[in-house]
Design an enzyme around this catalytic site. Structure first.
Site, PDB file in Angstrom:
ATOM      1  N   HIS A  11       0.843  -1.232   0.089  1.00  0.00           N
ATOM      2  CA  HIS A  11       0.130   0.038  -0.041  1.00  0.00           C
ATOM      3  C   HIS A  11       0.869   1.309  -0.044  1.00  0.00           C
ATOM      4  CE1 HIS A  11       0.888   1.136   4.104  1.00  0.00           C
ATOM      5  NE2 HIS A  11       0.952   0.024   4.353  1.00  0.00           N
ATOM      6  N   GLU A  84      -2.237  -6.602   7.733  1.00  0.00           N
ATOM      7  CA  GLU A  84      -0.717  -6.558   8.416  1.00  0.00           C
ATOM      8  C   GLU A  84      -1.079  -7.264   9.631  1.00  0.00           C
ATOM      9  OE1 GLU A  84       2.207  -6.182   8.970  1.00  0.00           O
ATOM     10  OE2 GLU A  84       2.400  -4.268   8.208  1.00  0.00           O
TER      11      GLU A  84
END
Length: 210
Positions: A11, A84
């Protein structure tokens, strides 16, 4: 069985990336630089044919994927297994703040035990197992196809280490860049690293084949 190709994207930059805050399963907005990165990334990936676009469901990944979807004309499939690592009580803090506020937990975290679960969070091993399980499931379902994945630094870190035989703890000896493009292949149970940390789109260089 034909190899499955993965193009795995980290990202783009968020406010907490810029401030050095631990995000984990929490989120912060994209910075103006992050938006610029996302636009450049999307234009680059729009030149390539993909069979599937999959993303972590966390905000920073889904925001990045939304830019990419506009250019690739693919719907986004969200999968929470691509998140994550959950950093529990450390989330929202800088590392010095986490160390000061939770000294014992931070000491154990710093010991780099892959099985230490941060209070309220998860261990390195648990985070790796869930993300790898997701990717290998996709590889089996989509053999011979090219899959575009939008995810996080921790997921990429684990996949790189697994593929290259590095231990899952220890300092990184490789670059980890927001908005980077990284290539892997999976065939007959074996992962191969095809390329790493391609940021030509962020440097304004000409397109390279991926």
């Amino acid at each position: 069985m034909a190899a499955t190709q993965f193009v795995v994207v980290r990202h783009v930059e968020t406010e907490w990336n810029r401030d050095g805050r631990i995000q984990g399963h929490m989120d912060s907005p994209l910075t103006l630089e992050g938006i610029t990165q996302a636009q450049a990334l999307a234009r680059r990936l729009g030149e390539i044919q993909f069979d599937l676009l999959v993303s972590s469901d966390l905000g920073r990944a889904s925001a990045t994927a939304a830019y990419i979807a506009t250019e690739t004309k693919l719907p986004v499939l969200f999968d929470a297994r691509l998140r994550e690592r959950n950093y529990g009580i450390f989330q929202g803090l800088t590392r010095p703040e986490a160390q000061a506020k939770f000294p014992e937990a931070y000491r154990r975290y710093s010991d780099e035990d892959v099985n230490f679960a941060i209070p309220g969070g998860e261990s390195t091993q648990a985070a790796f197992d869930r993300s790898l399980g997701c990717l290998e499931e996709l590889a089996a379902q989509r053999a011979g196809q090219r899959i575009l994945v939008v995810t996080h630094g921790g997921v990429l870190d684990g996949l790189y280490r697994h593929t290259t035989g590095l231990p899952h703890v220890g300092s990184r000896v490789f670059k980890m860049v927001n908005g980077s493009i990284n290539g892997f292949s999976y065939e007959c149970g074996v992962w191969r690293l095809d390329f790493w940390a391609d940021v030509a789109h962020l440097d304004g260089k000409s397109l390279d084949d991926v």
